[in-house]
Design an enzyme around this catalytic site. Structure first.
Site, PDB file in Angstrom:
ATOM      1  N   ARG A   1       0.867  -1.181   0.000  1.00 32.78           N
ATOM      2  CA  ARG A   1       0.000   0.000   0.000  1.00 32.78           C
ATOM      3  C   ARG A   1       0.904   1.231   0.000  1.00 32.78           C
ATOM      4  O   ARG A   1       1.606   1.510   0.971  1.00 32.78           O
ATOM      5  CB  ARG A   1      -0.902   0.012   1.247  1.00 32.78           C
ATOM      6  CG  ARG A   1      -1.841   1.244   1.295  1.00 32.78           C
ATOM      7  CD  ARG A   1      -2.908   1.122   0.231  1.00 32.78           C
ATOM      8  NE  ARG A   1      -3.603   2.381  -0.028  1.00 32.78           N
ATOM      9  CZ  ARG A   1      -4.681   2.808   0.625  1.00 32.78           C
ATOM     10  NH1 ARG A   1      -5.166   2.101   1.629  1.00 32.78           N
ATOM     11  NH2 ARG A   1      -5.256   3.939   0.289  1.00 32.78           N
ATOM     12  N   GLY A   2       0.878   1.957  -1.108  1.00 35.29           N
ATOM     13  CA  GLY A   2       1.813   3.049  -1.294  1.00 35.29           C
ATOM     14  C   GLY A   2       1.775   4.106  -0.201  1.00 35.29           C
ATOM     15  O   GLY A   2       2.812   4.581   0.258  1.00 35.29           O
TER      16      GLY A   2
ATOM     17  N   THR B   1       3.681   2.577   2.830  1.00 29.45           N
ATOM     18  CA  THR B   1       5.006   1.951   2.799  1.00 29.45           C
ATOM     19  C   THR B   1       5.929   2.343   1.653  1.00 29.45           C
ATOM     20  O   THR B   1       7.091   1.947   1.649  1.00 29.45           O
ATOM     21  CB  THR B   1       4.854   0.420   2.756  1.00 29.45           C
ATOM     22  OG1 THR B   1       4.227   0.036   1.516  1.00 29.45           O
ATOM     23  CG2 THR B   1       4.023  -0.085   3.917  1.00 29.45           C
ATOM     24  N   LYS B   2       5.437   3.094   0.676  1.00 37.32           N
ATOM     25  CA  LYS B   2       6.269   3.373  -0.497  1.00 37.32           C
ATOM     26  C   LYS B   2       7.560   4.101  -0.129  1.00 37.32           C
ATOM     27  O   LYS B   2       8.625   3.853  -0.688  1.00 37.32           O
ATOM     28  CB  LYS B   2       5.485   4.200  -1.527  1.00 37.32           C
ATOM     29  CG  LYS B   2       6.156   4.255  -2.899  1.00 37.32           C
ATOM     30  CD  LYS B   2       5.366   5.099  -3.869  1.00 37.32           C
ATOM     31  CE  LYS B   2       3.972   4.569  -4.093  1.00 37.32           C
ATOM     32  NZ  LYS B   2       3.946   3.270  -4.779  1.00 37.32           N
TER      33      LYS B   2
ATOM     34  N   GLY C   1       1.780   6.853 -19.235  1.00 32.78           N
ATOM     35  CA  GLY C   1       1.319   6.203 -20.458  1.00 32.78           C
ATOM     36  C   GLY C   1       1.137   4.712 -20.322  1.00 32.78           C
ATOM     37  O   GLY C   1       0.452   4.087 -21.144  1.00 32.78           O
TER      38      GLY C   1
ATOM     39  N   GLU D   1      -3.866  -7.324  -6.691  1.00 27.78           N
ATOM     40  CA  GLU D   1      -2.524  -7.854  -6.908  1.00 27.78           C
ATOM     41  C   GLU D   1      -2.284  -9.112  -6.085  1.00 27.78           C
ATOM     42  O   GLU D   1      -1.751 -10.109  -6.594  1.00 27.78           O
ATOM     43  CB  GLU D   1      -1.478  -6.797  -6.531  1.00 27.78           C
ATOM     44  CG  GLU D   1      -1.427  -5.610  -7.466  1.00 27.78           C
ATOM     45  CD  GLU D   1      -0.527  -4.501  -6.948  1.00 27.78           C
ATOM     46  OE1 GLU D   1      -0.497  -3.423  -7.574  1.00 27.78           O
ATOM     47  OE2 GLU D   1       0.144  -4.702  -5.911  1.00 27.78           O
TER      48      GLU D   1
END
Length: 209
Positions: free
Chosen positions: A46-47, A50-51, A79, A113
């Site tokens: 989960r960004g 924790t990113k 893109g 995911e």
């Protein structure tokens, strides 16, 4: 039954991995055309949680080892089609690392995911970051169908009952944990390659760390 593995001193896995990768290096040096390797490790996380901490640090640590980890913020560019890129990375990855955090289950993408990783029969290393397995629950907020909720719940339950690592961001030793997590990734990569009979040929060449 013990469900977790706490951070501890480095295992002898790295030395055997270096020996294995030295052999691989000789093979790759004989290849004239550049070969685009698939993702070794898909980092599911989960960004917002924790990113910039554990997921990002683990990615950098694995990358410095010359592995080929996948982290959306590092591997995707403007893109790219979100689902196409991520689903392909999971499909072609060797193993997955699922970083569970307090807000993990609020994300549709995290659960999608995770479900895809489990459905692909990938080996998964769970990391419980500031959260206990019992706190992880799929919630019905009205945005997912019942079929999707069941799919997510099955994947989450399977991951929760897989032996993993735990980390307390307030009291844990970051350096020790990253070493322990990296050792676990390398060991599982070697095992997967040996089971496939590849002798580790899809691994890159580890450096000292």
């Amino acid at each position: 039954m013990q469900r977790f593995v706490s951070s501890s001193s480095s295992s002898p896995v790295v030395s055997s991995a270096k020996h294995l990768c030295g052999t691989i290096l000789n093979s790759y040096n004989q290849i004239q055309a550049p070969v685009k390797r698939p993702c070794d490790v898909f980092i599911n996380h989960r960004g917002t949680d924790t990113k910039r901490t554990i997921a990002g640090l683990l990615y950098d640590h694995l990358f410095r080892m010359r592995l080929n980890p996948f982290l959306d913020s590092k591997n995707m560019k403007p893109g790219d089609r979100l689902f196409d890129k991520i689903d392909a990375a999971i499909k072609h990855s060797t193993i997955g690392v699922a970083v569970f955090s307090p807000r993990y289950c609020e994300s549709y993408f995290c659960l999608h995911e995770l479900a895809l990783i489990m459905e692909s029969k990938k080996k998964v290393i769970p990391i419980f970051y500031d959260v206990k397995p019992s706190q992880l629950q799929v919630k019905d907020d009205g945005t997912c169908s019942s079929k999707e909720l069941q799919r997510f719940a099955r994947a989450l339950e399977e991951a929760k009952y897989t032996v993993g690592l735990t980390f307390d961001s307030l009291n844990g030793d970051w350096s020790e944990f990253l070493t322990t997590a990296t050792d676990a990734v390398i060991k599982n990569l070697i095992e997967e390659e040996q089971e496939r009979g590849n002798g580790g040929q899809s691994l890159c060449f580890l450096q000292d760390y």
